[in-house]
Design a protein around this motif. Structure first.
Motif, short mmCIF file in Angstrom:
data_model
loop_
_atom_site.label_atom_id
_atom_site.label_comp_id
_atom_site.label_asym_id
_atom_site.label_seq_id
_atom_site.Cartn_x
_atom_site.Cartn_y
_atom_site.Cartn_z
N LEU A 62 -153.00 1.02 37.84
CA LEU A 62 -152.50 1.58 39.09
C LEU A 62 -153.64 2.26 39.84
O LEU A 62 -154.40 3.05 39.28
CB LEU A 62 -151.40 2.60 38.79
N SER A 63 -153.77 1.94 41.12
CA SER A 63 -154.86 2.49 41.92
C SER A 63 -154.66 3.98 42.17
O SER A 63 -153.54 4.43 42.43
CB SER A 63 -154.95 1.74 43.25
N SER A 64 -155.76 4.72 42.09
CA SER A 64 -155.71 6.16 42.38
C SER A 64 -156.16 6.44 43.81
O SER A 64 -156.23 7.59 44.24
CB SER A 64 -156.62 6.92 41.41
N ILE A 65 -156.47 5.38 44.59
CA ILE A 65 -156.95 5.55 45.96
C ILE A 65 -155.83 6.11 46.84
O ILE A 65 -154.68 5.70 46.74
CB ILE A 65 -157.45 4.21 46.52
N GLY A 66 -156.20 7.01 47.71
CA GLY A 66 -155.22 7.58 48.64
C GLY A 66 -155.00 9.05 48.36
O GLY A 66 -155.08 9.50 47.23
N ASP A 67 -154.72 9.80 49.40
CA ASP A 67 -154.49 11.23 49.22
C ASP A 67 -153.03 11.57 49.46
O ASP A 67 -152.19 11.42 48.58
CB ASP A 67 -155.42 12.04 50.12
N PHE A 68 -152.69 11.97 50.70
CA PHE A 68 -151.31 12.33 51.01
C PHE A 68 -150.71 11.33 51.99
O PHE A 68 -151.43 10.73 52.80
CB PHE A 68 -151.24 13.72 51.65
N PHE A 69 -149.41 11.15 51.92
CA PHE A 69 -148.70 10.40 52.95
C PHE A 69 -147.31 10.99 53.12
O PHE A 69 -146.89 11.86 52.37
CB PHE A 69 -148.65 8.90 52.68
N THR A 70 -146.64 10.51 54.17
CA THR A 70 -145.28 10.95 54.45
C THR A 70 -144.34 9.77 54.33
O THR A 70 -144.61 8.69 54.85
CB THR A 70 -145.18 11.52 55.88
N ILE A 71 -143.24 9.97 53.63
CA ILE A 71 -142.15 8.99 53.61
C ILE A 71 -140.92 9.72 54.12
O ILE A 71 -140.41 10.64 53.47
CB ILE A 71 -141.92 8.40 52.21
N GLY A 72 -140.47 9.34 55.30
CA GLY A 72 -139.37 10.02 55.95
C GLY A 72 -138.01 9.62 55.41
O GLY A 72 -137.90 8.82 54.46
N PRO A 73 -136.95 10.13 56.00
CA PRO A 73 -135.59 9.83 55.52
C PRO A 73 -135.27 8.34 55.45
O PRO A 73 -134.61 7.89 54.51
CB PRO A 73 -134.71 10.54 56.55
N SER A 74 -135.73 7.55 56.43
CA SER A 74 -135.39 6.12 56.43
C SER A 74 -136.05 5.37 55.28
O SER A 74 -135.61 4.28 54.92
CB SER A 74 -135.77 5.47 57.76
N GLY A 75 -137.11 5.95 54.70
CA GLY A 75 -137.74 5.36 53.52
C GLY A 75 -137.25 5.98 52.23
O GLY A 75 -137.79 5.68 51.15
N SER A 76 -136.23 6.84 52.31
CA SER A 76 -135.74 7.57 51.14
C SER A 76 -134.26 7.35 50.88
O SER A 76 -133.66 8.04 50.06
CB SER A 76 -136.01 9.07 51.32
N THR A 77 -133.64 6.39 51.57
CA THR A 77 -132.19 6.22 51.50
C THR A 77 -131.71 5.75 50.13
O THR A 77 -130.55 5.99 49.78
CB THR A 77 -131.72 5.21 52.56
N THR A 78 -132.57 5.09 49.35
CA THR A 78 -132.11 4.57 48.06
C THR A 78 -132.66 5.35 46.87
O THR A 78 -132.41 4.96 45.72
CB THR A 78 -132.49 3.08 47.90
N VAL A 79 -133.39 6.44 47.11
CA VAL A 79 -133.89 7.24 45.99
C VAL A 79 -132.73 7.68 45.10
O VAL A 79 -132.83 7.72 43.87
CB VAL A 79 -134.69 8.46 46.51
N LYS A 80 -131.60 7.99 45.71
CA LYS A 80 -130.41 8.45 44.97
C LYS A 80 -129.90 7.39 44.00
O LYS A 80 -129.20 7.71 43.01
CB LYS A 80 -129.30 8.81 45.94
N ASP A 81 -130.21 6.12 44.24
CA ASP A 81 -129.71 5.03 43.41
C ASP A 81 -130.51 4.87 42.12
O ASP A 81 -130.15 4.06 41.26
CB ASP A 81 -129.72 3.72 44.19
#
Length: 465
Positions: A50-69
Motif C-alpha cells: 500500500l502506497s504511503s504517498i499523500g498527506d491530507f484529503f477531504t472526503i465529503g458527505p457524498s463520498g461517505s454515504t455507504t460507510v455505515k454499510d
C-alpha cells in the motif's frame, strides 16, 4: 439470498466477476462496493505494498454515504475525526474569515447522517482502513502484479472477468481501451509542495508551536492567500502538514535546489510575498525532509469512460483529473465506486455493458463541473482582493469555502436506466439546479485567464445551501 460477513450485508451473488486495476482509494472502494452488491472481486496492484504517498484529503458527505454499510470500517473511520475550522489568513497572519465546512452549517437533512464527516483524513490511513476491510471480507488483493487485460473476442478467446475497472491514476493506460478517449496528460503550469508530519516535529517554545497550539481547541485548515499563491497549513492534535501552490514552483529548483528540503521553500515563499508571519515560516522549516514536489498534471475531460463493448471502465483519476483546489478529488473517486456498483446491481450479469454506460452517463457532467471548480477556486484564492474582503466579510467565501450543497449533499446510488433502455429524455439531478452545462478544456481556461475574463461557473445555477 443475502449473507452477512463482518457485519456487512452482502446481496446474493450475481455471477459478475470484477477485476479492479489499482489499489488506490477509488479502486479499493470499488472493490468493497462491488463485493457488497454481490460481485466476485479481485484487485490487482503493481506496487509491492500500500502506497504511503499523500498527506491530507477531504472526503465529503457524498463520498461517505455507504460507510455505515461497513460496520467495522465505520468504527475505524470514527477513531480519528477532525472537525476542522476553515480559516482564511493574509500572509502576515491577519485572520480574514473563519467558518465550518458547509455541511456542518447545513440545516437540512444530510446524505450521510450516520457518519461524523471528518474534514481532514490522512490519505494513507484511509486507504489502510479500506484494505483492512477488504481483508476481513476476503477480497483478494494481488500486490506487485503487473497487469494485462484479456477480453472476449469474436474468435472465442477467454478472459478472466466480466468487467475490468481501470483505477490506477492519472498517468495510467489500460490495455484494451479502444475508444480513444484516454486523452494525453498535460502539464497544467502549476506545482504543489506538500507534506504531513507528526506534531512532535515542532519544538516546544518555537514560533511554530504557537500555531500548533491553535489546534488544541479545534483542528484547523488554515489558508494563506496573496500574490498568486496560496499556502495551506493542516493543524490537528496528532498530525501537521502544509501544501503550497504556485505557478513557478518548478523553476524554483533551478534557483534554490531540491524542494524536498522544506528550508528551500522559504526562499520561494519570501520571494512570493515579503510579509510572511515568522511563525508560518518557522512552521515550514520544522517539517522533516521529504516534501513531495508534485507537478499538477491535467487530462481534459473525456465524455466516454467505457470501452465500446462496455467491459472496461475508467474510474477516479484515470477517468477524470482534479486539482486539489476543487476539494473533490477523492470524493468523486468514491462516488464513482458507489455509482458503478449500484448500476451493476440493478443490471445483473446480463446487464454489465448497459450498467457501465448508465454509470458513465450519470457521472460525466457532474464530475466535469467539479473539475472546472478546481480552476475557479484557485483563481479566486490567487487573485483575492484582501482589502475588499476585510471591509466586507460577505465577500470572503471564495475558493473551496463555497462548494454548494448540490456538490456534497448528493447520494451517488442513483440511476438513469430509462434513458438508455426506452430513450426517455435524461435530466441531470446531480448538478447545480438550473445549471446550463458548457464544455471546456485546459486550453480554453488558460485563454480565459490570459484574457482576464471572469468565470461565471458559480453563478451558473444554484450554488447555495
Amino acid at each position: 439470498m443475502a449473507t452477512i460477513v463482518d457485519g456487512v450485508k452482502r446481496l446474493q451473488e450475481n455471477g459478475i466477476k470484477v477485476i479492479v486495476i489499482g489499489a488506490g482509494v477509488a479502486g479499493l472502494q470499488a472493490a468493497l462496493e462491488c463485493w457488497r452488491k454481490g460481485c466476485n472481486v479481485v484487485v490487482i496492484e503493481k506496487d509491492e505494498k500500500l502506497s504511503s504517498i499523500g498527506d491530507f484529503f477531504t472526503i465529503g458527505p457524498s463520498g461517505s454515504t455507504t460507510v455505515k454499510d461497513f460496520p467495522s470500517m465505520h468504527s475505524d473511520y470514527h477513531k480519528c475525526v477532525y472537525d476542522c475550522s476553515m480559516d482564511l489568513y493574509t500572509p502576515s497572519g491577519t485572520e480574514i474569515f473563519s467558518m465550518s465546512p458547509e455541511w456542518k452549517e447545513y440545516s437540512g437533512k444530510g446524505v450521510a447522517p450516520d457518519v461524523d464527516i471528518s474534514f481532514l483524513k490522512r490519505r494513507s490511513e484511509y486507504a489502510r482502513m479500506q484494505v483492512d476491510q477488504a481483508e476481513r471480507l476476503h477480497i483478494p488483493i494481488h500486490w506487485a502484479d503487473k497487469f494485462g487485460v484479456e477480453v472476449t473476442t469474436a474468435s472465442g478467446k477467454k478472459f478472466d472477468g466480466d468487467l475490468y475497472i481501470g483505477a490506477s491514476g492519472i498517468g495510467s493506460t489500460v490495455p484494451g481501451f479502444d475508444f480513444g478517449s484516454q486523452v494525453a496528460v498535460q502539464d497544467s503550469g502549476y506545482a504543489i509542495a506538500r507534506v504531513a508530519f507528526p506534531r512532535t516535529a515542532v519544538p516546544e517554545g518555537s514560533l511554530a508551536s504557537e500555531l500548533v497550539r491553535a489546534a488544541d481547541s479545534r483542528p484547523r485548515f488554515r489558508t494563506y492567500i496573496g500574490n498568486n499563491i496560496h499556502l495551506i497549513l493542516y493543524l490537528t492534535p496528532n498530525w501537521l502538514g502544509f501544501a503550497f501552490t504556485h505557478p513557478d514552483l518548478n523553476s524554483a529548483k533551478e534557483s534554490w535546489g531540491d524542494l524536498k528540503d522544506p528550508s528551500t521553500l522559504i526562499h520561494f515563499l519570501e520571494e512570493a510575498n515579503a510579509s510572511w508571519d515568522p511563525a508560518v515560516l518557522d512552521f515550514v522549516r520544522a517539517a522533516p525532509s521529504g516534501v513531495v514536489d508534485w507537478k499538477l498534471r491535467w487530462r481534459d475531460g473525456a465524455e466516454q469512460w467505457t470501452s465500446s463493448n462496455g467491459r472496461l471502465v475508467l474510474m477516479g483519476d484515470a477517468a477524470h483529473a482534479f486539482f486539489p483546489t476543487s476539494g473533490n478529488d477523492a470524493t468523486q473517486g468514491i462516488e464513482d465506486a458507489v455509482s458503478l456498483a449500484e448500476c451493476l446491481s440493478i443490471g445483473g450479469k446480463d446487464g454489465v455493458v448497459q450498467a457501465t454506460k448508465v454509470h458513465n452517463k450519470l457521472r460525466f457532467e457532474r464530475v466535469n463541473i467539479l473539475q472546472l471548480l478546481g480552476f475557479v477556486n484557485r483563481e479566486e484564492l490567487h487573485n483575492a482582493d484582501v482589502e475588499a474582503i476585510m471591509a466586507d466579510k460577505t465577500k470572503a467565501k471564495i475558493g473551496y469555502f463555497t462548494l454548494g450543497s448540490w456538490s456534497w449533499n448528493h447520494d451517488p446510488e442513483a440511476k438513469c436506466l430509462a434513458h438508455l433502455t426506452d430513450g426517455k429524455p435524461f435530466q441531470y439531478t446531480n448538478v447545480p439546479p438550473g445549471h446550463a452545462y458548457q464544455p471546456w478544456t485546459l486550453e480554453s481556461e488558460n485563454k480565459r485567464l490570459k484574457d482576464g475574463a471572469k468565470s461565471d461557473l458559480k453563478s451558473n445555477g444554484y450554488w447555495g445551501m
